[in-house]
Design a protein around this motif. Sequence first.
Motif, mmCIF file in Angstrom:
data_model
loop_
_atom_site.group_PDB
_atom_site.id
_atom_site.type_symbol
_atom_site.label_atom_id
_atom_site.label_comp_id
_atom_site.label_asym_id
_atom_site.label_seq_id
_atom_site.Cartn_x
_atom_site.Cartn_y
_atom_site.Cartn_z
ATOM 1 N N GLN A 268 -2.211 6.029 -2.080
ATOM 2 C CA GLN A 268 -2.783 4.054 -2.239
ATOM 3 C C GLN A 268 -2.718 3.925 -3.256
ATOM 4 O OE1 GLN A 268 -2.137 1.203 -0.331
ATOM 5 N NE2 GLN A 268 -1.372 2.140 1.224
ATOM 6 N N TYR A 269 -3.125 5.207 -4.178
ATOM 7 C CA TYR A 269 -4.275 4.437 -5.566
ATOM 8 C C TYR A 269 -3.408 5.213 -6.625
ATOM 9 C CZ TYR A 269 -7.324 4.933 -9.510
ATOM 10 O OH TYR A 269 -8.168 4.512 -10.643
ATOM 11 N N GLY A 270 -1.988 5.869 -6.111
ATOM 12 C CA GLY A 270 -1.348 6.190 -7.567
ATOM 13 C C GLY A 270 -1.478 7.053 -8.346
ATOM 14 N N GLY A 271 -0.402 8.091 -9.389
ATOM 15 C CA GLY A 271 -0.169 8.495 -10.029
ATOM 16 C C GLY A 271 -0.881 9.895 -9.919
ATOM 17 N N LEU A 272 -0.706 10.064 -8.840
ATOM 18 C CA LEU A 272 -1.242 11.980 -8.510
ATOM 19 C C LEU A 272 -0.251 12.332 -7.548
ATOM 20 C CD1 LEU A 272 -4.855 10.709 -6.977
ATOM 21 C CD2 LEU A 272 -4.201 11.672 -9.642
ATOM 22 N N ASP A 273 0.974 12.355 -7.644
ATOM 23 C CA ASP A 273 1.987 12.829 -6.826
ATOM 24 C C ASP A 273 2.005 14.336 -6.808
ATOM 25 O OD1 ASP A 273 1.203 11.124 -4.743
ATOM 26 O OD2 ASP A 273 3.516 10.272 -5.769
ATOM 27 N N ASP A 274 2.274 13.902 -8.016
ATOM 28 C CA ASP A 274 2.913 15.600 -9.272
ATOM 29 C C ASP A 274 1.408 16.591 -9.727
ATOM 30 O OD1 ASP A 274 1.039 13.950 -10.847
ATOM 31 O OD2 ASP A 274 1.939 14.418 -13.035
ATOM 32 N N ARG A 275 -0.045 16.647 -8.890
ATOM 33 C CA ARG A 275 -0.389 17.527 -9.401
ATOM 34 C C ARG A 275 -0.627 18.222 -8.163
ATOM 35 N NH1 ARG A 275 -3.886 14.312 -11.995
ATOM 36 N NH2 ARG A 275 -2.476 12.895 -13.733
ATOM 37 N N PRO A 276 -0.920 19.407 -8.624
ATOM 38 C CA PRO A 276 -0.948 20.523 -7.426
ATOM 39 C C PRO A 276 -2.339 20.319 -6.598
ATOM 40 C CG PRO A 276 -1.278 21.404 -9.152
ATOM 41 C CD PRO A 276 -0.862 20.669 -9.654
ATOM 42 N N ARG A 277 -2.133 20.814 -4.767
ATOM 43 C CA ARG A 277 -3.212 20.542 -4.232
ATOM 44 C C ARG A 277 -3.361 22.387 -3.847
ATOM 45 N NH1 ARG A 277 -1.096 15.593 -5.552
ATOM 46 N NH2 ARG A 277 -1.906 14.124 -3.902
ATOM 47 N N VAL A 278 -4.552 22.058 -3.499
ATOM 48 C CA VAL A 278 -5.307 23.278 -2.928
ATOM 49 C C VAL A 278 -6.354 22.853 -1.607
ATOM 50 C CG1 VAL A 278 -6.884 25.704 -3.239
ATOM 51 C CG2 VAL A 278 -5.041 25.287 -5.215
ATOM 52 N N VAL A 279 -6.422 23.618 -0.578
ATOM 53 C CA VAL A 279 -7.050 23.507 0.389
ATOM 54 C C VAL A 279 -8.313 24.452 0.614
ATOM 55 C CG1 VAL A 279 -6.988 22.593 3.054
ATOM 56 C CG2 VAL A 279 -5.293 22.187 1.906
ATOM 57 N N VAL A 280 -9.468 23.702 0.230
ATOM 58 C CA VAL A 280 -10.213 24.994 0.940
ATOM 59 C C VAL A 280 -10.692 24.709 2.160
ATOM 60 C CG1 VAL A 280 -12.621 25.260 -0.386
ATOM 61 C CG2 VAL A 280 -10.440 25.248 -1.812
ATOM 62 N N LEU A 281 -11.155 25.720 3.152
ATOM 63 C CA LEU A 281 -11.645 25.889 4.814
ATOM 64 C C LEU A 281 -12.960 25.864 4.183
ATOM 65 C CD1 LEU A 281 -8.628 26.428 6.436
ATOM 66 C CD2 LEU A 281 -9.305 24.104 6.117
ATOM 67 N N ASN A 282 -13.993 25.205 4.217
ATOM 68 C CA ASN A 282 -15.483 25.317 3.847
ATOM 69 C C ASN A 282 -16.697 25.684 5.192
ATOM 70 O OD1 ASN A 282 -17.712 25.849 2.217
ATOM 71 N ND2 ASN A 282 -18.122 23.405 2.383
ATOM 72 N N LYS A 283 -17.341 26.420 5.487
ATOM 73 C CA LYS A 283 -18.661 26.756 6.484
ATOM 74 C C LYS A 283 -18.171 27.251 7.291
ATOM 75 C CE LYS A 283 -20.309 21.608 5.797
ATOM 76 N NZ LYS A 283 -20.927 20.980 6.689
ATOM 77 N N VAL A 284 -16.709 28.823 6.725
ATOM 78 C CA VAL A 284 -16.363 29.401 8.067
ATOM 79 C C VAL A 284 -17.607 30.685 8.079
ATOM 80 C CG1 VAL A 284 -14.012 29.645 7.300
ATOM 81 C CG2 VAL A 284 -16.041 30.942 5.662
ATOM 82 N N ASP A 285 -18.960 30.798 7.211
ATOM 83 C CA ASP A 285 -19.721 31.620 7.879
ATOM 84 C C ASP A 285 -20.093 30.689 9.361
ATOM 85 O OD1 ASP A 285 -20.749 28.846 6.885
ATOM 86 O OD2 ASP A 285 -22.421 30.088 6.627
#
Length: 477
Positions: A268-285
């Motif tokens: 919705q904000y726009g202009g960020l489609d070309d940025r690579p994404r990384v997913v971090v799954l936090n609190k796996v302890d």
Amino acid sequence: MTTFVDRVELHVAAGNGGHGCASVHREKFKPLGGPDGGNGGRGGDVILVVDQSVTTLLDYHHSPHRKATNGKPGEGGNRSGKDGTDLILPVPDGTVVLDKQGNVLADLIGQGTTYIAAQGGRGGLGNAALASARRKAPGFALLGEPGHAGDVVLELKTVADVALVGYPSAGKSSLISVLSAAKPKIADYPFTTLVPNLGVVTAGSTVYTIADVPGLIPGASQGKGLGLEFLRHVERCSVLVHVLDTAALESERDPLTDLDVIEAELAQYGGLDDRPRVVVLNKVDIPDGQDLADIIRPELEARGYQVLEVSAVAHLGLKELSFALAQIVAEARAAKPQEEATRIVIRPKAVDDAGFKVVAEEGFYRVLGEKPERWVRQTDFANDEAVGYLADRLARLGVEEELMKAGAHSGDEVVIGPVDDAVVFDWEPSLATGAEMLGRRGEDHRFDAPRPAAQRRRERDVERDEAEEEYDAFKPF
């Protein structure tokens, strides 16, 4: 108390130029000293300069009105007035300058980058600078120009390589605190982070900056929560990192839904489609967190995401995360086109560009152009000789000719300048420059024709007598 401000409206005013001086040199045994009025000083500019030690626009939030100093007027004895002092305003790296309509005026990136937000007015010429072979003793000087004044909007967009995005309390602040030396506020309630935090991470030979963006919730792009205020801080990043909480206590939330909601807000904000994404799954302890991470990881990888499991509290997976981000940042920097050396572009004025235009409006004619408008601002209309000088300049520029082409007749109303700052007069066309009508000293259009030597000597004698009369007129009683 407000400690971080990333958008302000600044009211800037440059200094006015100093007036020129009309003076005649007076000294014993020098009856024909001549004009010696100095020029006025230039008004100071208002200049925005990037200073990396500045991280917020807070100073301008509290003091939005800024003005440079005026130039000093000229004085007799050919003494020019002192220039006004430029007002230097330090701004953070990544500040964007816009006008009131939202048009971008400048994008300030890099230490020392400057932008003149308001330009100081020119100083007026003194009568010594206005003297010529035909106008030997001008009895007038030009006024200083007013400095530019207006409003600009400053927006701060954080210059970071990596942006951490996610729901409140997903662990973004904890993650940035263990990856870098940043010390953000950390607590177990939503919206703990009220400002973007910036840290520097070193992974091998790569050094990059990382920032967390607070307050993203459903509807952030429409103004809900804090997201709309800080979404601009992800615009300059090279990679977006989704921080997902695998130990969320709310039963109605799950990491996959959180990811979809945040992605929808970014779209919705726009202009960020070309940025690579990384997913971090936090609190796996946490045992339940590790179990949930094992369940959703295949789905995330099937969507094409690079997935990393970490625990900011237990310091698990942090090295792998920092080096993975460093590799993406290095690739983005290598793919970025090299900045070309600064080139000087010369754009000559068109041969048919007169520098002004005449517009026929209802009931009058308007003259628009930088030169005629500036000349009007610098004219002292209480001095007939100064008005005559203005008339001569306009005639030489071709204003009279253009008025005739536009259909103007004697007695028509002519306006010079924009609507809010214009001079209105009744136009009287003249065939000559107007020496007889305007009373300009030392000139007659008949002198332009070739003349015998004897006639030239007689004219010099007449000019000398006129100069002596002018000197007597300037002598104090």
